[in-house]
Design a protein around this motif. Structure first.
Motif, PDB file in Angstrom:
ATOM      1  N   UNK A 444       0.811  -1.217   0.000  1.00  0.00           N
ATOM      2  CA  UNK A 444       0.000   0.000   0.000  1.00  0.00           C
ATOM      3  C   UNK A 444       0.845   1.267   0.000  1.00  0.00           C
ATOM      4  N   UNK A 445       2.117   1.164   0.388  1.00  0.00           N
ATOM      5  CA  UNK A 445       2.992   2.345   0.474  1.00  0.00           C
ATOM      6  C   UNK A 445       4.167   2.258  -0.495  1.00  0.00           C
ATOM      7  N   UNK A 446       4.086   1.402  -1.500  1.00  0.00           N
ATOM      8  CA  UNK A 446       5.171   1.234  -2.476  1.00  0.00           C
ATOM      9  C   UNK A 446       5.542   2.581  -3.086  1.00  0.00           C
ATOM     10  N   UNK A 447       6.834   2.917  -3.047  1.00  0.00           N
ATOM     11  CA  UNK A 447       7.318   4.154  -3.653  1.00  0.00           C
ATOM     12  C   UNK A 447       7.199   5.378  -2.776  1.00  0.00           C
ATOM     13  N   UNK A 448       6.529   5.284  -1.618  1.00  0.00           N
ATOM     14  CA  UNK A 448       6.401   6.434  -0.725  1.00  0.00           C
ATOM     15  C   UNK A 448       7.642   6.574   0.147  1.00  0.00           C
ATOM     16  N   UNK A 449       7.940   7.803   0.531  1.00  0.00           N
ATOM     17  CA  UNK A 449       9.072   8.078   1.399  1.00  0.00           C
ATOM     18  C   UNK A 449       8.548   8.356   2.801  1.00  0.00           C
ATOM     19  N   UNK A 450       8.862   7.457   3.756  1.00  0.00           N
ATOM     20  CA  UNK A 450       8.434   7.562   5.149  1.00  0.00           C
ATOM     21  C   UNK A 450       6.915   7.730   5.286  1.00  0.00           C
ATOM     22  N   UNK A 451       6.141   6.728   4.901  1.00  0.00           N
ATOM     23  CA  UNK A 451       4.692   6.788   5.113  1.00  0.00           C
ATOM     24  C   UNK A 451       4.346   6.770   6.598  1.00  0.00           C
ATOM     25  N   UNK A 452       3.119   7.137   6.917  1.00  0.00           N
ATOM     26  CA  UNK A 452       2.681   7.228   8.312  1.00  0.00           C
ATOM     27  C   UNK A 452       2.853   5.890   9.025  1.00  0.00           C
ATOM     28  N   UNK A 453       3.428   5.940  10.219  1.00  0.00           N
ATOM     29  CA  UNK A 453       3.565   4.763  11.055  1.00  0.00           C
ATOM     30  C   UNK A 453       4.805   3.929  10.823  1.00  0.00           C
ATOM     31  N   UNK A 454       5.553   4.197   9.760  1.00  0.00           N
ATOM     32  CA  UNK A 454       6.653   3.298   9.408  1.00  0.00           C
ATOM     33  C   UNK A 454       7.827   3.419  10.378  1.00  0.00           C
ATOM     34  N   UNK A 455       8.079   4.604  10.916  1.00  0.00           N
ATOM     35  CA  UNK A 455       9.231   4.773  11.820  1.00  0.00           C
ATOM     36  C   UNK A 455       9.008   3.992  13.109  1.00  0.00           C
ATOM     37  N   UNK A 456       7.829   4.138  13.714  1.00  0.00           N
ATOM     38  CA  UNK A 456       7.527   3.400  14.946  1.00  0.00           C
ATOM     39  C   UNK A 456       7.563   1.901  14.702  1.00  0.00           C
ATOM     40  N   UNK A 457       6.978   1.466  13.608  1.00  0.00           N
ATOM     41  CA  UNK A 457       6.958   0.041  13.268  1.00  0.00           C
ATOM     42  C   UNK A 457       8.379  -0.494  13.124  1.00  0.00           C
ATOM     43  N   UNK A 458       9.223   0.239  12.425  1.00  0.00           N
ATOM     44  CA  UNK A 458      10.591  -0.217  12.183  1.00  0.00           C
ATOM     45  C   UNK A 458      11.396  -0.286  13.475  1.00  0.00           C
ATOM     46  N   UNK A 459      11.230   0.701  14.352  1.00  0.00           N
ATOM     47  CA  UNK A 459      11.955   0.677  15.623  1.00  0.00           C
ATOM     48  C   UNK A 459      11.566  -0.541  16.456  1.00  0.00           C
ATOM     49  N   UNK A 460      10.293  -0.878  16.477  1.00  0.00           N
ATOM     50  CA  UNK A 460       9.845  -2.042  17.241  1.00  0.00           C
ATOM     51  C   UNK A 460      10.365  -3.335  16.616  1.00  0.00           C
TER      52      UNK A 460
END
Length: 477
Positions: A444-460
């Motif tokens: 759903x976020x293919x090609x987007x740069x830092x979509x909503x929620x991705x930073x928190x998800x990645x840290x976890x």
């Protein structure tokens, strides 16, 4: 005890009771007095949490696949270990081993200046780390050779195939998705700077010592539309920037799509600064048979190039060294050659389409990647090329600083992977590959740069990877 005196019942004195209790206590055998009581014993070790508990506690709502090997190559534990998943940049592990095997750790790549008649030629040798400072040194060496101004200036990038962009699925303004060519300057990126409100836009071939203007690439400011739009106008690249969307001063790298002209343009400026004027550059498809070398600069050795690639995860470096290793004329054929090489070494569970991991079609299994690390990696001392991954800490916690993770990360939107070596000195080591993905959110976020929620998800996800490695060392050491 009670005593009757003159018909009266007397209760024992309180002091007599306390005296009796003291005597009873003193009557305990000495051997028993020396035995430790339950309260003096050390508490039992907290049981090592199972991977399933750690995964549940992470609350990622993602697929978690992994394989864990001992240092002698035995599979210790797996979960979804044979499921085909997107490797992202962990694929660079295999690319490094492939390039080392086919090219050798001491391989260098030369960028040369040649002359054929009255034509001067800038000839790329597929150096993946060529920068403006190296071109400046080449210009000095050319002038020192006594070269005279030519009537024609050409540039050749045919040492590797020309590929417009690594991954067409990615946004065209992302600096990590540039063109591929046999001459690649500054990782085929140009540096865009601006003042607040989008004023004073500039494009430079930035390096540590030299940052000349890039004349074959133009930037124009517009009042609306997307933030960045790329187009071609004849031999010139044009970046269109929405000035209204830029409020504060800043900068960023943009990809280059005409790498031969970019490199030649910068080299022309550097030669002019050294007193040697050159005509406007023209790309050529082949080197003349009578071309004579006048000057050259060489890259660092391949092992050093790969060490930096593993640390900074440079996609262009991965594709260029992979193409050098295979000799193929496109990424698909080159990736297939690397897959055939790996399968010939006993690695199964691969479906490869490039060398960097950018293609969304790439697939590997956790077992395959961990096996690569445990077998091919240990034979080639891959550990020495791996990045030391910094540790994470949960809220209100401190990370166990004894843990060392030497591994390759692989990150896309809602994909976080880690493959490498985990070590706690004095306790043990494991070799692992962990793949965490939420493919629905990824697609759903293919090609987007830092979509909503991705930073928190990645840290976890990164914290979960670390806790898994700690648990495996504790369980299997």
């Amino acid at each position: 005890m009670s005593v009757r005196v003159s018909g009266c019942r007397l209760m024992p004195d309180r002091r007599d009771v306390l005296r009796g209790l003291l005597v009873s206590a003193l009557a305990v055998p000495a051997a028993n007095a020396l035995e430790p009581s339950g309260l003096a014993e050390p508490p039992p070790h907290k049981p090592t949490p199972r991977a399933s508990r750690l995964i549940a506690d992470a609350r990622l709502q993602a697929e978690v696949d992994y394989a864990v090997f001992s240092t002698d190559g035995a599979l210790l534990e797996g979960r979804g270990a044979d499921r085909m998943v997107a490797p992202a940049s962990t694929l660079k592990v295999l690319t490094s081993l492939y390039a080392l095997d086919r090219l050798g750790a001491s391989k260098r790549f030369a960028t040369r200046v040649m002359r054929s008649g009255d034509t001067l030629i800038l000839a790329g040798g597929g150096d993946p780390v060529l920068d403006t400072d190296a071109l400046a040194e080449l210009a000095k060496r050319l002038v020192a050779s006594g070269a005279t101004p030519p009537s024609r200036f050409a540039v050749w990038g045919g040492a590797l195939p020309a590929i417009h962009e690594i991954s067409p699925e990615q946004a065209d303004y992302l600096a990590y998705n540039p063109s591929v060519s046999g001459i690649a300057l500054n990782f085929n990126r140009v540096h865009l700077g601006w003042q607040a409100g989008g004023g004073n836009l500039s494009l430079q071939a930035r390096a540590l010592k030299n940052s000349p203007v890039a004349y074959t690439i133009q930037v124009v400011k517009v009042a609306g539309g997307p933030l960045f739009v790329w187009r071609e106008e004849g031999a010139r690249e044009v970046w269109q920037v929405n000035g209204n969307a830029i409020r504060r001063a800043g900068s960023r790298w943009l990809p280059v799509r005409r790498p031969e002209l970019y490199a030649a343009d910068v080299f022309q400026t550097l030669c002019r600064a050294n007193g040697l004027p050159l005509p406007a550059p023209q790309p050529i498809d082949a080197l003349p048979g009578d071309a004579q070398e006048l000057a050259r600069v060489e890259s660092p050795t391949l092992d050093l190039i790969l060490r930096d690639m593993m640390e900074y995860s440079t996609n262009l470096t991965a594709e260029m060294v992979g193409l050098h290793a295979s000799g193929a004329r496109d990424l698909a054929g080159s990736a297939k050659a690397m897959q055939d090489w790996a399968e010939g070494s006993g690695i199964e569970g691969l479906e490869l389409h490039d060398h960097s991991g950018m293609s969304p079609a790439n697939r590997v299994t956790a077992r395959a990647m961990a096996q690569v690390l445990a077998t091919l990696g240990q034979k080639s001392d891959l550990h020495a090329l791996m990045k030391h991954v910094p540790l994470q800490a949960g809220k209100g916690e401190r990370a166990d600083q004894r843990l060392r993770l030497d591994a390759k990360t692989g990150t896309l939107n809602f994909v976080s992977n880690l493959a490498g070596y985990g070590d706690i000195p004095g306790e043990g080591k494991v070799i692992f590959a962990i793949y965490i993905s939420d493919m629905a959110r990824r697609e759903a976020t293919e090609g987007q740069e830092l979509p909503a929620g991705v930073v928190t998800w990645t840290n976890r996800a990164k914290l979960l990877q670390q806790r898994l490695v700690e648990s495996w060392i504790a369980r299997y050491a």
